[in-house]
Design a protein around this motif. Sequence first.
Motif, PDB file in Angstrom:
ATOM      1  N   ILE A 192       0.837  -1.197   0.000  1.00  0.00           N
ATOM      2  CA  ILE A 192       0.000   0.000   0.000  1.00  0.00           C
ATOM      3  C   ILE A 192       0.871   1.247   0.000  1.00  0.00           C
ATOM      4  O   ILE A 192       0.648   2.189  -0.771  1.00  0.00           O
ATOM      5  N   VAL A 193       1.874   1.250   0.869  1.00  0.00           N
ATOM      6  CA  VAL A 193       2.772   2.407   0.950  1.00  0.00           C
ATOM      7  C   VAL A 193       3.521   2.596  -0.367  1.00  0.00           C
ATOM      8  O   VAL A 193       3.715   3.734  -0.832  1.00  0.00           O
ATOM      9  N   ALA A 194       3.944   1.506  -0.981  1.00  0.00           N
ATOM     10  CA  ALA A 194       4.637   1.610  -2.267  1.00  0.00           C
ATOM     11  C   ALA A 194       3.719   2.233  -3.323  1.00  0.00           C
ATOM     12  O   ALA A 194       4.139   3.076  -4.126  1.00  0.00           O
ATOM     13  N   LEU A 195       2.435   1.825  -3.326  1.00  0.00           N
ATOM     14  CA  LEU A 195       1.464   2.397  -4.269  1.00  0.00           C
ATOM     15  C   LEU A 195       1.300   3.886  -4.008  1.00  0.00           C
ATOM     16  O   LEU A 195       1.319   4.700  -4.949  1.00  0.00           O
ATOM     17  N   LEU A 196       1.141   4.266  -2.740  1.00  0.00           N
ATOM     18  CA  LEU A 196       0.964   5.682  -2.408  1.00  0.00           C
ATOM     19  C   LEU A 196       2.219   6.480  -2.750  1.00  0.00           C
ATOM     20  O   LEU A 196       2.125   7.640  -3.180  1.00  0.00           O
ATOM     21  N   ASN A 197       3.387   5.887  -2.578  1.00  0.00           N
ATOM     22  CA  ASN A 197       4.634   6.572  -2.949  1.00  0.00           C
ATOM     23  C   ASN A 197       4.693   6.833  -4.456  1.00  0.00           C
ATOM     24  O   ASN A 197       5.172   7.884  -4.893  1.00  0.00           O
ATOM     25  N   ARG A 198       4.218   5.864  -5.229  1.00  0.00           N
ATOM     26  CA  ARG A 198       4.197   6.084  -6.686  1.00  0.00           C
ATOM     27  C   ARG A 198       3.208   7.192  -7.038  1.00  0.00           C
ATOM     28  O   ARG A 198       3.469   8.008  -7.923  1.00  0.00           O
ATOM     29  N   PHE A 199       2.070   7.199  -6.356  1.00  0.00           N
ATOM     30  CA  PHE A 199       1.103   8.277  -6.575  1.00  0.00           C
ATOM     31  C   PHE A 199       1.727   9.634  -6.240  1.00  0.00           C
ATOM     32  O   PHE A 199       1.551  10.613  -6.968  1.00  0.00           O
ATOM     33  N   GLU A 200       2.467   9.698  -5.110  1.00  0.00           N
ATOM     34  CA  GLU A 200       3.080  10.967  -4.697  1.00  0.00           C
ATOM     35  C   GLU A 200       4.127  11.420  -5.718  1.00  0.00           C
ATOM     36  O   GLU A 200       4.219  12.610  -6.054  1.00  0.00           O
TER      37      GLU A 200
END
Length: 406
Positions: free
Chosen positions: A353-361
Amino acid sequence: MTIRQFLLWTQHDSAGRRAEAASALARAYLYGGLDPEARWEAKTAVTALLDDASPLVRRALAEAFANAAGAPRPVVVALAQDVPEIAALVLARSPVLSDADLVDCAAIGEEPARLAVAGRPSLSPMVCGALAEIAGPAALRALAANPGAAITLGSLMRMVERHGGDGALREALLARPDLPLDVRQAVTAELARSLSAFVVGCGWLSAERGERVAREARERTTLGLAEGAAQEERRRLVAYLRRHGQLTAGLILRAMLSRQMAFTETAFADLSGLPGERVAALLHDGRGQGFPALYRRAGLPAALEPAFAAAMSAWREEADGLAAEAGPALSRRMIERAATACAGLPFAESHAIVALLNRFEAEAARDEARLVARTLADEAAVAAVLESIPAALIESYRQDRIRIAA
């Protein structure tokens, strides 16, 4: 010259002379003002010419009868089933041929015949449906580019399913002004798949990374298509995405983080089976009490619920004007809130989840950087123009404006 003299002419040893006779006989039948008996003889004669061994003769008949509404139907139907270069002449234009004739010729004919049918000035949904099922890429490109073709939603989808990998067909479909949103999404998915296969085949990206890049590009395009769409179109798009396994939690989270609440509401309504009004009320409830039940009913991953809830809470604050940001791009503030909500989860649950949010950021940061760079470039261009203007001219303009104002 009488019809019997025409008949004698058609017996000539030269195929060229026989073709001339066939053309003259056909024109006499159409425009000669013949009496009933002579007209019957002419019709019999042109019908007999269908057996001529030379394609020159049959081509002459096809050229004469191609546009004629008064052409003898049996002759035109026979010519439509001749060799491709002859059949195409009548298949492309003849008003005598019915939809049933066109479907039959497309089914048993070769690709040039289907190409000719696809380019007719007007095509019914039945003929378009037949071509969508059996025609090759070239004929389907002609069909997609034909403004007179009444292609149904099902036929458009079938065209994409069968030959969506053809770039020219995708281009022709996207150029149709009436292309439904879900078909546009299907074309986009095929484009993403083709690009992924290309870069992976070239060895530029691994298969896993190529798939991720293609998926994220498809998701961005999907939300771009959905933005501003009518409610019914948006429902159809979401239903298509769900049927094809593309209505993922990642896509819905991206929509929420991009402030695309219309798409988010439609997605939750489709997944939960609740009416759209009820879904909107639960999502926009300032207390946030109804969201957990809605989330679970939608069947989305439990691990992502904190990220969704935090993003929704941040959006409500933005909607209330507490921290408003403009534009459809991903909201970095909402992403940060979602990441913070997931920080306390066990690593096994949170790392993806954090990796996905990091890509979004990262994507949001790049979008912001592009916008700032364009703004700075525009300001620099304006400054350069101003610097090129003599100071005296600027002062004169300023004084003129003062005098006008006074």
